[in-house]
Design an enzyme around this catalytic site. Structure first.
Site, short mmCIF file in Angstrom:
data_model
loop_
_atom_site.label_atom_id
_atom_site.label_comp_id
_atom_site.label_asym_id
_atom_site.label_seq_id
_atom_site.Cartn_x
_atom_site.Cartn_y
_atom_site.Cartn_z
N SER A 1 -5.78 3.41 4.51
CA SER A 1 -5.23 2.72 3.34
C SER A 1 -6.31 2.00 2.55
CB SER A 1 -4.15 1.72 3.79
OG SER A 1 -3.33 1.36 2.71
N SER B 1 0.79 -1.23 0.00
CA SER B 1 0.00 0.00 0.00
C SER B 1 0.82 1.28 0.00
CB SER B 1 -0.95 0.02 1.20
OG SER B 1 -2.08 -0.79 0.93
N LYS C 1 0.18 3.91 -2.56
CA LYS C 1 -0.78 5.00 -2.39
C LYS C 1 -0.12 6.36 -2.15
CE LYS C 1 -4.51 2.02 -0.65
NZ LYS C 1 -3.89 0.73 -0.31
N LYS D 1 3.28 6.42 5.22
CA LYS D 1 2.35 5.45 4.62
C LYS D 1 2.92 4.06 4.82
CE LYS D 1 -1.28 4.11 2.70
NZ LYS D 1 -1.09 2.99 3.66
#
Length: 242
Positions: A84, A24, A27, A187
């Site tokens: 997320s 993820s 992202k 993130k």
């Protein structure tokens, strides 16, 4: 990878160019293109987005969008940045580019513009896909670019958020926001193939550092290894004004 954010100086690195899945953390690019679209006036945070069946069909981390459900662009971005959410990521991608495929093309074009030589995107979510990869070096460059935007910084430091009028609670997956002083962005990513990943940023006494940790094997190990990098960086370097 540990980088000083002001001028991009690399302070410490281990296998910084190795290509691997980042889950993820993909992202970060999704959010960068989104905040740039807002800056350029292509979309507004107040725009209402209607979820497609494709967006609603995403698995993994999600906010359980229903087909045709409407949600503001801002709430979708918060869902991407904190929880997320894969379904929110696709809804954002479709709103900006008209399709997830068109958005992925834009992701790869932006990667080329930034000189990310070891990065290739296949989807806007980070869900496992053949041929999708990046490197610690590229992710440090990318996060440094994203941190230039106040909206990205605002989204990234949100710890918790009440969605759907308080009926759905979002919690940021970057737990360093709670227990490492100075952390204000980041993130996470996890899949079985990528293991535990984290790109984050922390600032103390005017010194901003960016840490990237990819592919650590155990739960919370991406946080632990990031803290080691930060502790070393803040102990050995300081910001000086001339």
């Amino acid at each position: 990878m540990l980088v000083e954010a002001h001028n991009g100086r690399v302070l410490w690195a281990k296998e910084p160019y190795r290509r691997q899945p980042i889950a993820s953390m993909v992202k970060v690019m999704t959010l960068l293109l989104a905040v740039e679209a807002v800056e350029q006036g292509k979309v507004k945070l107040t725009d209402m987005v209607t979820a497609s069946e494709h967006a609603a069909s995403m698995g993994g981390s999600q906010i359980f969008l229903a087909p045709q459900e409407e949600m503001s662009f801002r709430d979708l971005l918060i869902a991407v940045a904190t929880a997320s959410a894969n379904d929110a990521s696709v809804a954002v991608a479709e709103q900006i580019a008209g399709s997830a495929e068109g958005f992925v093309a834009a992701m790869n074009e932006r990667a080329r513009e930034l000189g990310l030589k070891n990065t290739r995107y296949v989807n806007p979510t980070g869900l496992p896909a053949p041929g999708q990869y990046s490197s610690a070096y590229d992710q440090a460059i990318l996060l440094r670019e994203a941190m230039k935007y106040p909206l990205f910084r605002e989204l990234s430091r949100i710890k918790e958020y009440d969605l759907r009028d308080g009926k759905f609670k979002l919690w940021n997956t970057n737990k360093l926001l709670w227990f490492y002083d100075g952390t204000d962005a980041g993130k996470t990513g996890w899949t079985e193939e990528a293991h535990y990943c984290l790109a984050s940023s922390a600032v103390r006494d005017g010194l901003r550092l960016i840490a990237v940790v990819l592919g650590t094997p155990e739960p919370k190990s991406h946080f632990r290894e990031s803290i080691k990098l930060y502790n070393w960086g803040f102990a050995n370097f300081r910001a000086v004004s001339f």
